[in-house]
Scaffold this active site. Structure first.
Site, PDB file in Angstrom:
ATOM      1  N   LYS A 105       0.464  -1.390   0.173  1.00  0.00           N
ATOM      2  CA  LYS A 105       0.164  -0.247   0.125  1.00  0.00           C
ATOM      3  C   LYS A 105       1.018   1.365   0.244  1.00  0.00           C
ATOM      4  O   LYS A 105       1.885   1.291   1.036  1.00  0.00           O
ATOM      5  CB  LYS A 105      -0.830   0.056   1.066  1.00  0.00           C
ATOM      6  CG  LYS A 105      -1.853   1.313   1.632  1.00  0.00           C
ATOM      7  CD  LYS A 105      -2.695   1.033   2.221  1.00  0.00           C
ATOM      8  CE  LYS A 105      -3.051   2.275   2.588  1.00  0.00           C
ATOM      9  NZ  LYS A 105      -3.786   2.859   4.365  1.00  0.00           N
ATOM     10  N   ASP A 159      -2.109  10.612   3.802  1.00  0.00           N
ATOM     11  CA  ASP A 159      -3.722  10.021   3.650  1.00  0.00           C
ATOM     12  C   ASP A 159      -4.698  11.371   4.582  1.00  0.00           C
ATOM     13  O   ASP A 159      -4.489  11.401   6.182  1.00  0.00           O
ATOM     14  CB  ASP A 159      -3.920   8.379   4.244  1.00  0.00           C
ATOM     15  CG  ASP A 159      -5.324   8.543   5.025  1.00  0.00           C
ATOM     16  OD1 ASP A 159      -6.181   8.839   4.143  1.00  0.00           O
ATOM     17  OD2 ASP A 159      -5.214   7.142   5.179  1.00  0.00           O
ATOM     18  N   LYS A 214      -9.752  13.700   8.416  1.00  0.00           N
ATOM     19  CA  LYS A 214      -9.116  13.024   9.761  1.00  0.00           C
ATOM     20  C   LYS A 214      -9.112  14.289  11.039  1.00  0.00           C
ATOM     21  O   LYS A 214      -8.273  15.362  10.141  1.00  0.00           O
ATOM     22  CB  LYS A 214      -7.975  12.070   9.898  1.00  0.00           C
ATOM     23  CG  LYS A 214      -7.580  10.681   8.780  1.00  0.00           C
ATOM     24  CD  LYS A 214      -5.793  10.558   8.506  1.00  0.00           C
ATOM     25  CE  LYS A 214      -6.225   9.398   8.086  1.00  0.00           C
ATOM     26  NZ  LYS A 214      -6.307   7.881   8.641  1.00  0.00           N
ATOM     27  N   ASP A 251       1.803   6.232   5.757  1.00  0.00           N
ATOM     28  CA  ASP A 251       0.914   5.249   5.168  1.00  0.00           C
ATOM     29  C   ASP A 251       1.526   4.588   3.931  1.00  0.00           C
ATOM     30  O   ASP A 251       0.743   3.941   3.485  1.00  0.00           O
ATOM     31  CB  ASP A 251      -0.604   6.636   4.781  1.00  0.00           C
ATOM     32  CG  ASP A 251      -1.932   5.538   5.477  1.00  0.00           C
ATOM     33  OD1 ASP A 251      -1.622   4.380   5.980  1.00  0.00           O
ATOM     34  OD2 ASP A 251      -2.815   6.125   5.091  1.00  0.00           O
ATOM     35  N   ASP A 299     -12.081   7.695   3.733  1.00  0.00           N
ATOM     36  CA  ASP A 299     -10.652   7.406   4.755  1.00  0.00           C
ATOM     37  C   ASP A 299     -10.130   5.903   4.536  1.00  0.00           C
ATOM     38  O   ASP A 299      -9.337   4.943   5.120  1.00  0.00           O
ATOM     39  CB  ASP A 299     -10.668   7.412   6.485  1.00  0.00           C
ATOM     40  CG  ASP A 299      -9.566   8.017   6.681  1.00  0.00           C
ATOM     41  OD1 ASP A 299      -8.547   7.746   6.696  1.00  0.00           O
ATOM     42  OD2 ASP A 299      -9.799   8.352   8.559  1.00  0.00           O
ATOM     43  N   GLU A 344      -9.550   3.932   2.361  1.00  0.00           N
ATOM     44  CA  GLU A 344      -9.069   4.150   1.165  1.00  0.00           C
ATOM     45  C   GLU A 344      -7.891   3.121   0.794  1.00  0.00           C
ATOM     46  O   GLU A 344      -7.688   2.605  -0.173  1.00  0.00           O
ATOM     47  CB  GLU A 344      -8.054   5.882   0.903  1.00  0.00           C
ATOM     48  CG  GLU A 344      -6.908   5.343   1.217  1.00  0.00           C
ATOM     49  CD  GLU A 344      -6.953   6.045   2.428  1.00  0.00           C
ATOM     50  OE1 GLU A 344      -5.413   5.329   2.840  1.00  0.00           O
ATOM     51  OE2 GLU A 344      -7.239   6.075   2.741  1.00  0.00           O
ATOM     52  N   ARG A 352      -7.058   0.101   1.304  1.00  0.00           N
ATOM     53  CA  ARG A 352      -8.233  -1.360   0.940  1.00  0.00           C
ATOM     54  C   ARG A 352      -8.243  -0.856  -0.605  1.00  0.00           C
ATOM     55  O   ARG A 352      -8.960  -1.958  -1.271  1.00  0.00           O
ATOM     56  CB  ARG A 352      -9.152  -1.683   1.510  1.00  0.00           C
ATOM     57  CG  ARG A 352     -10.122  -1.207   1.705  1.00  0.00           C
ATOM     58  CD  ARG A 352     -11.313  -1.048   3.140  1.00  0.00           C
ATOM     59  NE  ARG A 352     -10.402  -1.233   4.642  1.00  0.00           N
ATOM     60  CZ  ARG A 352     -11.380  -1.091   5.218  1.00  0.00           C
ATOM     61  NH1 ARG A 352     -12.586  -1.989   5.766  1.00  0.00           N
ATOM     62  NH2 ARG A 352     -11.359  -0.576   6.352  1.00  0.00           N
TER      63      ARG A 352
END
Length: 463
Positions: A230, A235, A242, A253, A312, A314, A316
């Site tokens: 990933k 993010d 967030k 991230d 949030d 995102e 996956r």
């Protein structure tokens, strides 16, 4: 074989003529060691109250105002973390271990020393230099192991402005050139024409184009391993923004991509007889007029429609296209690494990555390697009834739901939907971060489950 030079915290034994002796003890062995020392040394040890506790260091006086050597207290002799305190506790000069220690302990010492000496120095000069450990040349494995761990730390520690999707691509290109790999990058609107719509949807609002980085290396006759990471380089949470404290460290991230890149690079550096495909969907989850929205239904490479419950969640979404593509290549195994859920940290804390796996033998091999390497992972269940938490009324699947139950499990179940049935797959939900400063584990990016993943691959494929 190695392509990775040793860092400056090591010195070749042949060049360490002025190295001071370094004694390794624990609580049980301290009395016998102390009693065997000259009176001035044993008296000094007793006067200082040194008891050989793990994480302790004491220099020994030579009676003339100088240093005669040092003694180090350790716990588990095979745990590299048990030596992480030493290089920044001793004076910055050369040291050589005394006595006979076996190869596994020496390997743990050297790895722990290298990790303990690490400082991220791109923007700030370290306050001091580490002590140097005298080592034999060996087969180069120490340099490559440290290089992999440092690769993860450096990538994660670098702020997003200097480690966005384009910089991740540059890193992959440099690795490919160094090791004779081929690389292909699909970016921007080309993601739509080449059928990676989910990656495009998450990254389209950023001024830096989303992309899928694909690196291929190895002989076609060797076992094929697909490694997916990933690569969400920052993010914001998207439109489901967030809070500030949750966004503060979101440069990390892309920790899953850092692990995937480091593992692939390590395999190539050691020239293992494996065929590797590295896939990194690299995006920023940004806010803008064309940001993907809660309630949208987006397409995926596999053909499943996904309702966006929360922008949030995102990671996956970008991974599902990459996993689908990995499955199309028909590898012997798919591994993915991702800083996927806070729920995994709630369940297991910051030090234990959550392992999800559809193959019991593969899972056990990784667990066994984690114990041997002192680089643990913890298996979690793919409890498929929890797919109900991803139900959508208007799409095949949702990327989340209103329930806060089983967040890490439901995220893994989402990913599993994009892995071909019967194909061995393991997903590591990894924190990639040290939230507190500990010897050998400075605050910041951290490689977790990386060394055990490498050992697992070697065991599984007999290489």
């Amino acid at each position: 074989m190695s392509t990775s030079p040793l860092p400056a915290c090591f010195i070749a034994a042949a060049d360490a003529n002025d190295a001071l002796p370094l004694h390794l003890v624990d609580r049980a062995s301290l009395p016998a060691w102390r009693d065997a020392q000259p009176t001035v040394v044993s008296g000094w040890v007793q006067a200082q109250g040194f008891d050989g506790s793990p994480g302790t260091v004491m220099t020994l006086a030579d009676g003339e105002g100088g240093i005669a050597g040092a003694v180090v207290g350790i716990g588990d002799p095979l745990d590299p973390a048990g030596y992480g305190h030493v290089p920044m506790s001793l004076p910055a000069r050369a040291w050589a271990v005394t006595g006979d220690i076996d190869k596994p302990q020496r390997q743990a010492l050297e790895l722990g020393w290298g990790l303990g000496a690490y400082r991220f120095d791109r923007y700030k000069k370290p306050a001091r230099k580490p002590a140097q450990l005298a080592v034999d040349a060996g087969d180069g494995s120490l340099g490559d192991t440290l290089a992999a761990c440092v690769r993860v730390r450096d990538l994660v520690n670098t702020p997003t402005e200097h480690m966005g999707p384009d910089q991740l691509e540059q890193v992959a290109c440099e690795i490919a050139e160094r090791h004779g790999a081929t690389i292909k990058v699909v970016s921007g609107e080309d993601l739509l024409t080449e059928n990676f719509p989910a990656i495009h949807a998450v990254g389209r609002a950023s001024h830096r184009a989303p992309r899928l980085i694909s690196l291929a290396w190895g002989d076609a006759s060797h076992p094929h391993v697909a490694i997916v990471g990933k690569g969400v380089c920052f993010d914001t949470g998207g439109l489901d923004l967030k809070p500030a404290d949750g966004m503060r460290w979101m440069k990390k991230d892309m920790g899953g991509a850092a692990h995937a890149i480091a593992l692939a690079e390590w395999i190539m550096a050691r020239k293992l007889p494996l065929r590797v495909t590295l896939l990194v969907p690299a995006v920023e989850n940004a806010i803008g007029p064309n940001a993907f929205r809660p309630g949208e239904v987006i397409a995926t490479r596999q053909g499943l429609s996904i309702e966006i419950d929360n922008t949030d969640a995102e990671g996956r979404v970008v991974l599902c296209d990459a996993l689908t593509f990995a499955g199309e290549l028909q590898p012997a195994m798919i591994l993915d690494f991702a800083t996927l859920t806070g729920a995994a940290r709630i369940a297991l804390g910051p030090d234990l990555p959550a392992l999800y796996c559809n193959d019991d033998a593969l899972a056990q091999q990784w667990l066994d390697a984690g114990g041997t390497e002192r680089d643990p992972v913890w298996r979690m269940p793919l409890w498929r009834p929890y797919l109900r938490y991803l139900t959508s009324q208007i799409a095949d699947l949702a990327n989340g739901g209103p329930s806060k139950m089983a967040g890490s499990i439901s995220a893994a179940l989402y990913l599993e939907r994009f892995v071909p049935a019967g194909m061995p797959w393991a997903h590591l939900d990894v924190f990639s971060w040290n939230e507190s400063d500990r010897p050998g584990r400075p605050v910041g990016g951290e490689a977790q489950g990386l060394r055990s993943a490498y050992a697992m691959l070697r065991a599984r494929f007999g290489v």
